[in-house]
Design an enzyme around this catalytic site. Structure first.
Site, PDB file in Angstrom:
ATOM      1  N   TYR A 143       0.823  -1.213   0.000  1.00  0.00           N
ATOM      2  CA  TYR A 143       0.000   0.000   0.000  1.00  0.00           C
ATOM      3  C   TYR A 143       0.858   1.265   0.000  1.00  0.00           C
ATOM      4  O   TYR A 143       0.411   2.308  -0.464  1.00  0.00           O
ATOM      5  CB  TYR A 143      -0.917   0.024   1.226  1.00  0.00           C
ATOM      6  CG  TYR A 143      -2.236  -0.696   1.048  1.00  0.00           C
ATOM      7  CD1 TYR A 143      -2.284  -2.009   0.625  1.00  0.00           C
ATOM      8  CD2 TYR A 143      -3.437  -0.044   1.330  1.00  0.00           C
ATOM      9  CE1 TYR A 143      -3.492  -2.671   0.483  1.00  0.00           C
ATOM     10  CE2 TYR A 143      -4.653  -0.695   1.192  1.00  0.00           C
ATOM     11  CZ  TYR A 143      -4.674  -2.002   0.766  1.00  0.00           C
ATOM     12  OH  TYR A 143      -5.875  -2.648   0.624  1.00  0.00           O
ATOM     13  N   LYS A 194       3.632 -15.152   1.802  1.00  0.00           N
ATOM     14  CA  LYS A 194       3.819 -15.852   0.519  1.00  0.00           C
ATOM     15  C   LYS A 194       5.319 -16.107   0.372  1.00  0.00           C
ATOM     16  O   LYS A 194       5.952 -15.723  -0.616  1.00  0.00           O
ATOM     17  CB  LYS A 194       3.242 -14.986  -0.617  1.00  0.00           C
ATOM     18  CG  LYS A 194       3.170 -15.678  -1.969  1.00  0.00           C
ATOM     19  CD  LYS A 194       2.125 -16.768  -2.067  1.00  0.00           C
ATOM     20  CE  LYS A 194       2.230 -17.489  -3.398  1.00  0.00           C
ATOM     21  NZ  LYS A 194       1.364 -18.700  -3.458  1.00  0.00           N
ATOM     22  N   ASP A 226      -2.461 -18.202  -0.105  1.00  0.00           N
ATOM     23  CA  ASP A 226      -3.477 -18.915  -0.890  1.00  0.00           C
ATOM     24  C   ASP A 226      -4.102 -20.042  -0.068  1.00  0.00           C
ATOM     25  O   ASP A 226      -5.323 -20.219  -0.030  1.00  0.00           O
ATOM     26  CB  ASP A 226      -2.881 -19.442  -2.218  1.00  0.00           C
ATOM     27  CG  ASP A 226      -1.568 -20.189  -2.054  1.00  0.00           C
ATOM     28  OD1 ASP A 226      -0.978 -20.150  -0.949  1.00  0.00           O
ATOM     29  OD2 ASP A 226      -1.113 -20.823  -3.031  1.00  0.00           O
ATOM     30  N   ASP A 250      -6.023  -7.176   3.996  1.00  0.00           N
ATOM     31  CA  ASP A 250      -7.202  -6.559   3.377  1.00  0.00           C
ATOM     32  C   ASP A 250      -8.112  -7.647   2.828  1.00  0.00           C
ATOM     33  O   ASP A 250      -9.327  -7.653   3.070  1.00  0.00           O
ATOM     34  CB  ASP A 250      -6.746  -5.617   2.250  1.00  0.00           C
ATOM     35  CG  ASP A 250      -7.923  -4.962   1.546  1.00  0.00           C
ATOM     36  OD1 ASP A 250      -8.837  -4.494   2.243  1.00  0.00           O
ATOM     37  OD2 ASP A 250      -7.926  -4.937   0.303  1.00  0.00           O
ATOM     38  N   ASP A 254     -11.759  -9.494   4.699  1.00  0.00           N
ATOM     39  CA  ASP A 254     -13.081  -9.521   4.065  1.00  0.00           C
ATOM     40  C   ASP A 254     -13.628 -10.948   4.029  1.00  0.00           C
ATOM     41  O   ASP A 254     -14.811 -11.181   4.290  1.00  0.00           O
ATOM     42  CB  ASP A 254     -13.023  -8.978   2.625  1.00  0.00           C
ATOM     43  CG  ASP A 254     -13.379  -7.495   2.551  1.00  0.00           C
ATOM     44  OD1 ASP A 254     -13.176  -6.794   3.561  1.00  0.00           O
ATOM     45  OD2 ASP A 254     -13.858  -7.056   1.495  1.00  0.00           O
TER      46      ASP A 254
HETATM   47  C1  IPM Z   1     -10.329  -1.580   4.111  1.00  0.00           C
HETATM   48  C2  IPM Z   1     -10.651  -0.964   2.786  1.00  0.00           C
HETATM   49  C3  IPM Z   1      -9.553   0.037   2.455  1.00  0.00           C
HETATM   50  C4  IPM Z   1      -8.248  -0.722   2.344  1.00  0.00           C
HETATM   51  C5  IPM Z   1      -9.793   0.891   1.209  1.00  0.00           C
HETATM   52  C6  IPM Z   1     -11.159   1.579   1.253  1.00  0.00           C
HETATM   53  C7  IPM Z   1      -8.699   1.883   0.989  1.00  0.00           C
HETATM   54  O1  IPM Z   1     -10.794  -1.943   1.826  1.00  0.00           O
HETATM   55  O2  IPM Z   1     -10.238  -0.842   5.114  1.00  0.00           O
HETATM   56  O3  IPM Z   1     -10.177  -2.800   4.171  1.00  0.00           O
HETATM   57  O4  IPM Z   1      -7.940  -1.274   1.288  1.00  0.00           O
HETATM   58  O5  IPM Z   1      -7.515  -0.773   3.326  1.00  0.00           O
HETATM   59 MG    MG Z   2     -10.772  -3.916   2.574  1.00  0.00          MG
END
Ligand code: IPM
Ligand code: MG
Length: 361
Positions: A143, A194, A226, A250, A254
Protein backbone atom coordinates in the site's frame (compact mmCIF):
# COMPACT_ATOMS: atom_id res chain seq x y z
CA UNK A 1 -13.98 10.51 39.68
CA UNK A 2 -15.11 11.54 36.23
CA UNK A 3 -12.85 10.42 33.40
CA UNK A 4 -12.71 12.84 30.49
CA UNK A 5 -12.03 11.87 26.90
CA UNK A 6 -11.91 13.96 23.81
CA UNK A 7 -13.33 11.97 20.90
CA UNK A 8 -13.01 13.11 17.30
CA UNK A 9 -15.99 12.02 15.24
CA UNK A 10 -15.52 11.50 11.50
CA UNK A 11 -18.98 10.80 10.03
CA UNK A 12 -17.73 10.77 6.43
CA UNK A 13 -20.04 9.75 3.60
CA UNK A 14 -23.09 7.67 2.76
CA UNK A 15 -24.67 6.05 5.79
CA UNK A 16 -21.80 7.34 7.97
CA UNK A 17 -23.63 10.25 9.61
CA UNK A 18 -26.69 8.10 10.44
CA UNK A 19 -24.85 5.26 12.13
CA UNK A 20 -22.53 7.62 13.97
CA UNK A 21 -25.44 9.68 15.34
CA UNK A 22 -26.97 6.55 16.87
CA UNK A 23 -23.62 5.61 18.39
CA UNK A 24 -23.00 9.01 19.92
CA UNK A 25 -26.39 8.93 21.67
CA UNK A 26 -25.48 5.57 23.14
CA UNK A 27 -22.06 6.72 24.28
CA UNK A 28 -23.65 9.68 26.04
CA UNK A 29 -25.93 7.41 28.03
CA UNK A 30 -23.19 4.97 28.98
CA UNK A 31 -20.95 7.90 29.86
CA UNK A 32 -23.54 9.20 32.28
CA UNK A 33 -23.99 5.78 33.81
CA UNK A 34 -20.28 5.18 34.37
CA UNK A 35 -19.14 8.71 35.12
CA UNK A 36 -17.30 9.18 31.83
CA UNK A 37 -17.36 12.61 30.24
CA UNK A 38 -17.05 12.28 26.46
CA UNK A 39 -16.24 15.51 24.71
CA UNK A 40 -17.13 15.12 21.07
CA UNK A 41 -15.68 17.15 18.23
CA UNK A 42 -16.44 16.59 14.57
CA UNK A 43 -14.26 16.83 11.48
CA UNK A 44 -14.35 16.17 7.75
CA UNK A 45 -12.94 13.19 5.89
CA UNK A 46 -13.63 11.47 2.57
CA UNK A 47 -16.05 12.71 -0.04
CA UNK A 48 -17.61 15.44 2.10
CA UNK A 49 -14.12 16.76 2.78
CA UNK A 50 -13.35 16.75 -0.94
CA UNK A 51 -16.55 18.71 -1.63
CA UNK A 52 -15.86 21.28 1.07
CA UNK A 53 -12.07 21.64 0.98
CA UNK A 54 -10.84 19.86 -2.16
CA UNK A 55 -8.93 17.32 -0.08
CA UNK A 56 -10.01 13.95 1.31
CA UNK A 57 -8.08 14.54 4.54
CA UNK A 58 -7.82 18.25 5.37
CA UNK A 59 -4.90 19.26 7.59
CA UNK A 60 -7.36 20.54 10.20
CA UNK A 61 -8.90 17.09 10.52
CA UNK A 62 -5.56 15.41 11.11
CA UNK A 63 -4.68 18.04 13.69
CA UNK A 64 -7.97 17.60 15.51
CA UNK A 65 -7.49 13.84 15.53
CA UNK A 66 -3.98 14.16 16.92
CA UNK A 67 -5.40 16.33 19.67
CA UNK A 68 -7.86 13.73 20.84
CA UNK A 69 -7.93 10.54 22.89
CA UNK A 70 -9.64 8.48 20.23
CA UNK A 71 -11.07 8.80 16.73
CA UNK A 72 -14.39 7.28 15.81
CA UNK A 73 -14.82 7.01 12.05
CA UNK A 74 -17.97 5.90 10.25
CA UNK A 75 -17.44 5.35 6.52
CA UNK A 76 -16.11 7.08 3.45
CA UNK A 77 -16.66 7.00 -0.29
CA UNK A 78 -19.45 7.03 -2.86
CA UNK A 79 -20.12 6.90 -6.57
CA UNK A 80 -19.76 10.63 -6.88
CA UNK A 81 -16.04 10.57 -6.14
CA UNK A 82 -15.11 7.27 -7.80
CA UNK A 83 -13.67 8.78 -10.95
CA UNK A 84 -11.54 11.54 -9.46
CA UNK A 85 -7.75 11.31 -9.71
CA UNK A 86 -6.30 9.11 -6.97
CA UNK A 87 -5.06 11.96 -4.76
CA UNK A 88 -8.62 13.27 -4.55
CA UNK A 89 -10.35 10.00 -3.81
CA UNK A 90 -11.98 9.37 -0.45
CA UNK A 91 -9.88 6.19 -0.02
CA UNK A 92 -6.76 8.32 -0.17
CA UNK A 93 -8.02 10.18 2.89
CA UNK A 94 -8.38 6.92 4.75
CA UNK A 95 -4.86 5.82 3.87
CA UNK A 96 -3.56 9.27 4.83
CA UNK A 97 -5.16 9.23 8.26
CA UNK A 98 -3.78 5.73 8.93
CA UNK A 99 -0.32 6.93 7.97
CA UNK A 100 -0.71 10.33 9.65
CA UNK A 101 -1.61 8.80 13.00
CA UNK A 102 0.89 5.95 12.54
CA UNK A 103 -1.81 3.33 12.98
CA UNK A 104 0.21 0.30 12.01
CA UNK A 105 -1.92 -2.35 13.71
CA UNK A 106 -5.42 -3.10 12.46
CA UNK A 107 -7.48 -5.47 14.57
CA UNK A 108 -10.44 -7.01 12.77
CA UNK A 109 -12.44 -9.53 14.74
CA UNK A 110 -14.71 -11.96 12.93
CA UNK A 111 -16.89 -13.52 15.56
CA UNK A 112 -19.99 -15.52 14.89
CA UNK A 113 -22.96 -14.12 16.73
CA UNK A 114 -25.14 -17.15 17.56
CA UNK A 115 -28.36 -15.28 16.76
CA UNK A 116 -27.10 -14.55 13.25
CA UNK A 117 -25.59 -17.89 12.35
CA UNK A 118 -28.16 -18.39 9.59
CA UNK A 119 -26.85 -15.28 7.83
CA UNK A 120 -23.59 -17.00 6.89
CA UNK A 121 -23.37 -18.51 3.43
CA UNK A 122 -21.45 -21.42 4.96
CA UNK A 123 -23.02 -24.37 6.75
CA UNK A 124 -23.84 -23.68 10.39
CA UNK A 125 -21.64 -26.56 11.60
CA UNK A 126 -18.65 -25.03 9.80
CA UNK A 127 -19.07 -21.55 11.27
CA UNK A 128 -20.61 -22.17 14.71
CA UNK A 129 -18.16 -20.95 17.30
CA UNK A 130 -15.87 -19.11 14.88
CA UNK A 131 -13.94 -16.43 16.73
CA UNK A 132 -11.04 -15.06 14.71
CA UNK A 133 -8.97 -11.92 15.14
CA UNK A 134 -7.16 -10.74 12.04
CA UNK A 135 -4.21 -8.50 12.92
CA UNK A 136 -3.43 -6.67 9.69
CA UNK A 137 -0.34 -4.49 9.20
CA UNK A 138 -1.76 -1.17 8.06
CA UNK A 139 0.89 1.41 7.25
CA UNK A 140 3.41 -0.55 5.18
CA UNK A 141 3.65 -3.22 2.55
CA UNK A 142 2.45 -2.75 -0.99
CA UNK A 143 0.00 0.00 0.00
CA UNK A 144 2.82 2.39 0.76
CA UNK A 145 6.02 0.88 -0.75
CA UNK A 146 8.06 2.81 -3.30
CA UNK A 147 8.55 3.02 -6.21
CA UNK A 148 4.90 3.35 -7.11
CA UNK A 149 3.10 4.88 -10.03
CA UNK A 150 2.42 4.49 -13.72
CA UNK A 151 5.57 5.07 -15.75
CA UNK A 152 6.45 4.99 -19.39
CA UNK A 153 8.92 2.39 -20.61
CA UNK A 154 11.58 2.96 -23.26
CA UNK A 155 9.16 1.65 -25.85
CA UNK A 156 6.59 4.21 -24.68
CA UNK A 157 4.44 1.55 -23.16
CA UNK A 158 2.87 2.33 -19.81
CA UNK A 159 3.94 0.24 -16.83
CA UNK A 160 2.15 0.22 -13.47
CA UNK A 161 4.31 -0.35 -10.41
CA UNK A 162 3.76 -0.94 -6.72
CA UNK A 163 6.28 -2.31 -4.29
CA UNK A 164 5.75 -4.72 -1.47
CA UNK A 165 8.37 -3.96 1.15
CA UNK A 166 8.76 -4.47 4.89
CA UNK A 167 11.65 -3.60 7.14
CA UNK A 168 12.57 -5.75 10.12
CA UNK A 169 11.26 -3.18 12.56
CA UNK A 170 7.94 -2.91 10.75
CA UNK A 171 7.46 -6.67 10.98
CA UNK A 172 8.61 -6.77 14.59
CA UNK A 173 6.16 -4.18 15.85
CA UNK A 174 3.12 -5.78 14.22
CA UNK A 175 4.30 -9.24 15.31
CA UNK A 176 4.52 -8.00 18.90
CA UNK A 177 0.94 -6.70 18.81
CA UNK A 178 -0.18 -10.00 17.29
CA UNK A 179 1.56 -12.18 19.88
CA UNK A 180 0.14 -10.08 22.70
CA UNK A 181 -3.31 -10.27 21.15
CA UNK A 182 -3.03 -14.05 20.84
CA UNK A 183 -1.94 -14.28 24.47
CA UNK A 184 -5.15 -12.55 25.53
CA UNK A 185 -7.25 -14.79 23.29
CA UNK A 186 -6.86 -18.50 22.49
CA UNK A 187 -3.05 -18.56 22.54
CA UNK A 188 -2.69 -19.45 18.86
CA UNK A 189 -1.15 -17.26 16.19
CA UNK A 190 -1.05 -18.03 12.47
CA UNK A 191 1.23 -15.82 10.39
CA UNK A 192 0.22 -15.56 6.75
CA UNK A 193 2.68 -14.76 3.96
CA UNK A 194 3.82 -15.85 0.52
CA UNK A 195 7.32 -16.91 1.50
CA UNK A 196 7.45 -19.59 -1.21
CA UNK A 197 7.60 -16.81 -3.80
CA UNK A 198 8.26 -13.38 -2.25
CA UNK A 199 11.49 -12.25 -0.59
CA UNK A 200 9.57 -9.71 1.46
CA UNK A 201 7.54 -12.62 2.86
CA UNK A 202 10.68 -14.62 3.68
CA UNK A 203 11.89 -11.74 5.82
CA UNK A 204 8.42 -11.49 7.38
CA UNK A 205 8.44 -15.18 8.25
CA UNK A 206 11.99 -15.06 9.67
CA UNK A 207 11.18 -12.11 11.94
CA UNK A 208 7.86 -13.53 13.16
CA UNK A 209 9.58 -16.86 13.91
CA UNK A 210 12.32 -15.08 15.84
CA UNK A 211 9.79 -13.06 17.83
CA UNK A 212 7.93 -16.29 18.56
CA UNK A 213 10.84 -17.48 20.70
CA UNK A 214 9.88 -14.83 23.25
CA UNK A 215 6.28 -16.01 23.44
CA UNK A 216 6.51 -19.63 24.47
CA UNK A 217 2.88 -19.53 25.60
CA UNK A 218 1.67 -18.79 22.06
CA UNK A 219 1.49 -21.59 19.52
CA UNK A 220 2.83 -20.14 16.27
CA UNK A 221 2.11 -21.49 12.80
CA UNK A 222 2.65 -20.19 9.27
CA UNK A 223 0.51 -20.47 6.16
CA UNK A 224 0.91 -19.26 2.61
CA UNK A 225 -1.80 -16.79 1.77
CA UNK A 226 -3.48 -18.92 -0.89
CA UNK A 227 -3.76 -21.83 1.51
CA UNK A 228 -4.93 -19.50 4.27
CA UNK A 229 -7.77 -18.25 2.04
CA UNK A 230 -8.78 -21.84 1.40
CA UNK A 231 -8.53 -22.87 5.06
CA UNK A 232 -10.62 -19.87 6.12
CA UNK A 233 -13.61 -21.11 4.17
CA UNK A 234 -12.85 -24.83 4.60
CA UNK A 235 -12.34 -25.04 8.36
CA UNK A 236 -12.38 -21.58 9.94
CA UNK A 237 -12.43 -22.87 13.50
CA UNK A 238 -8.76 -23.82 13.27
CA UNK A 239 -7.91 -20.11 13.51
CA UNK A 240 -7.59 -17.97 16.61
CA UNK A 241 -5.38 -14.98 15.81
CA UNK A 242 -4.00 -14.31 12.32
CA UNK A 243 -1.22 -11.84 11.59
CA UNK A 244 -0.43 -10.70 8.08
CA UNK A 245 0.69 -7.83 5.87
CA UNK A 246 -1.40 -5.01 4.54
CA UNK A 247 -2.66 -6.45 1.24
CA UNK A 248 -3.13 -10.04 2.42
CA UNK A 249 -4.88 -8.66 5.50
CA UNK A 250 -7.20 -6.56 3.38
CA UNK A 251 -8.30 -9.62 1.44
CA UNK A 252 -8.39 -12.17 4.25
CA UNK A 253 -10.27 -9.87 6.61
CA UNK A 254 -13.08 -9.52 4.07
CA UNK A 255 -13.20 -13.30 3.68
CA UNK A 256 -13.19 -13.75 7.47
CA UNK A 257 -15.93 -11.13 7.78
CA UNK A 258 -18.11 -13.03 5.37
CA UNK A 259 -17.91 -16.17 7.54
CA UNK A 260 -20.15 -14.31 9.93
CA UNK A 261 -22.53 -13.53 7.08
CA UNK A 262 -23.07 -10.03 8.27
CA UNK A 263 -20.35 -7.56 7.41
CA UNK A 264 -22.75 -4.97 8.85
CA UNK A 265 -21.91 -6.30 12.30
CA UNK A 266 -18.12 -6.10 12.31
CA UNK A 267 -16.03 -3.43 14.02
CA UNK A 268 -12.32 -2.72 13.75
CA UNK A 269 -9.58 -0.97 15.66
CA UNK A 270 -6.48 0.66 14.21
CA UNK A 271 -3.77 1.27 16.76
CA UNK A 272 -0.34 2.86 16.92
CA UNK A 273 2.11 2.95 19.78
CA UNK A 274 0.29 5.88 21.34
CA UNK A 275 -3.15 7.43 21.42
CA UNK A 276 -5.29 8.15 19.54
CA UNK A 277 -6.40 4.93 17.94
CA UNK A 278 -9.00 4.95 15.20
CA UNK A 279 -12.12 2.83 15.37
CA UNK A 280 -14.41 2.11 12.45
CA UNK A 281 -16.83 -0.46 11.10
CA UNK A 282 -15.45 -2.87 8.51
CA UNK A 283 -18.32 -2.16 6.12
CA UNK A 284 -18.37 0.74 3.71
CA UNK A 285 -20.54 3.80 3.22
CA UNK A 286 -23.41 1.96 1.43
CA UNK A 287 -24.34 4.93 -0.78
CA UNK A 288 -27.30 2.98 -2.20
CA UNK A 289 -29.20 3.26 1.10
CA UNK A 290 -27.75 6.51 2.46
CA UNK A 291 -30.25 8.86 4.06
CA UNK A 292 -33.04 6.27 4.06
CA UNK A 293 -32.78 5.22 7.71
CA UNK A 294 -32.11 1.63 6.63
CA UNK A 295 -28.49 1.23 7.72
CA UNK A 296 -27.35 -1.20 10.37
CA UNK A 297 -25.67 0.85 13.13
CA UNK A 298 -24.42 -2.16 15.10
CA UNK A 299 -20.91 -2.38 13.63
CA UNK A 300 -20.47 1.29 14.49
CA UNK A 301 -21.67 0.70 18.03
CA UNK A 302 -19.32 -2.27 18.33
CA UNK A 303 -16.51 -0.08 16.98
CA UNK A 304 -17.24 2.34 19.82
CA UNK A 305 -16.97 -0.65 22.15
CA UNK A 306 -13.54 -1.43 20.68
CA UNK A 307 -12.63 2.22 21.22
CA UNK A 308 -13.57 1.91 24.88
CA UNK A 309 -11.72 -1.38 25.33
CA UNK A 310 -8.55 -0.89 23.26
CA UNK A 311 -8.29 2.87 22.97
CA UNK A 312 -9.46 4.22 26.31
CA UNK A 313 -9.08 1.24 28.62
CA UNK A 314 -12.72 1.37 29.69
CA UNK A 315 -13.62 -2.33 29.49
CA UNK A 316 -16.72 -1.96 31.63
CA UNK A 317 -18.28 0.58 29.30
CA UNK A 318 -17.23 -1.56 26.31
CA UNK A 319 -18.98 -4.58 27.78
CA UNK A 320 -22.16 -2.55 28.28
CA UNK A 321 -22.32 -1.63 24.61
CA UNK A 322 -21.61 -5.17 23.49
CA UNK A 323 -24.21 -6.59 25.83
CA UNK A 324 -26.83 -4.15 24.56
CA UNK A 325 -26.13 -5.18 20.96
CA UNK A 326 -26.45 -8.90 21.73
CA UNK A 327 -29.58 -8.28 23.76
CA UNK A 328 -31.20 -6.31 20.92
CA UNK A 329 -30.50 -9.23 18.59
CA UNK A 330 -31.77 -11.72 21.16
CA UNK A 331 -34.99 -9.72 21.35
CA UNK A 332 -35.35 -10.21 17.60
CA UNK A 333 -34.61 -6.72 16.27
CA UNK A 334 -33.01 -6.70 12.83
CA UNK A 335 -32.09 -4.13 10.22
CA UNK A 336 -32.65 -5.14 6.59
CA UNK A 337 -29.15 -6.54 6.00
CA UNK A 338 -29.56 -9.20 8.73
CA UNK A 339 -33.32 -9.67 8.53
CA UNK A 340 -34.75 -13.19 8.59
CA UNK A 341 -38.18 -14.79 8.98
CA UNK A 342 -40.06 -14.01 12.16
CA UNK A 343 -37.75 -11.18 13.25
CA UNK A 344 -38.72 -7.58 13.93
CA UNK A 345 -37.63 -5.24 11.15
CA UNK A 346 -36.27 -1.89 12.31
CA UNK A 347 -34.46 1.01 10.70
CA UNK A 348 -31.26 2.65 11.86
CA UNK A 349 -32.86 5.09 14.32
CA UNK A 350 -35.23 2.52 15.75
CA UNK A 351 -32.36 0.12 16.34
CA UNK A 352 -30.66 2.93 18.25
CA UNK A 353 -33.78 3.41 20.35
CA UNK A 354 -33.89 -0.29 21.15
CA UNK A 355 -30.28 -0.12 22.34
CA UNK A 356 -30.99 2.94 24.47
CA UNK A 357 -34.00 1.25 26.04
CA UNK A 358 -31.91 -1.83 26.86
CA UNK A 359 -29.11 0.29 28.31
CA UNK A 360 -31.50 2.27 30.48
CA UNK A 361 -33.45 -0.73 31.76
C1 IPM B 1 -10.33 -1.58 4.11
C2 IPM B 1 -10.65 -0.96 2.79
C3 IPM B 1 -9.55 0.04 2.46
C4 IPM B 1 -8.25 -0.72 2.34
C5 IPM B 1 -9.79 0.89 1.21
C6 IPM B 1 -11.16 1.58 1.25
C7 IPM B 1 -8.70 1.88 0.99
O1 IPM B 1 -10.79 -1.94 1.83
O2 IPM B 1 -10.24 -0.84 5.11
O3 IPM B 1 -10.18 -2.80 4.17
O4 IPM B 1 -7.94 -1.27 1.29
O5 IPM B 1 -7.51 -0.77 3.33
MG1 MG C 1 -10.77 -3.92 2.57
Amino acid sequence: MTRKYRITLLPGDGIGPEILAVTVDILKVVGKQLDIDFQFQEALIGGVAIDETGKPLPEATLKMCRDSDAVLLAAIGGYKWDNLPREQRPETGLLAIRAGLNLFANLRPATIIPQLIGASSLKPEIVAGVDIMVVRELTGGIYFGKPKGIFETETKEKRGVNTMAYTESEVDRIAKVAFETAQKRGGKLCSVDKANVLDVSQLWRDRVTLMGEKYSDVELSHLYVDNAAMQLVRAPKQFDTIVTGNLFGDILSDAAAMLTGSIGMLPSASLGLEKPGLFEPVHGSAPDIAGEDKANPLAQVLSAAMMLRYGLNEPKAAARLEKAVFEALAQGYRTGDIMSDGMKAVGCKAMGEVLLRILES
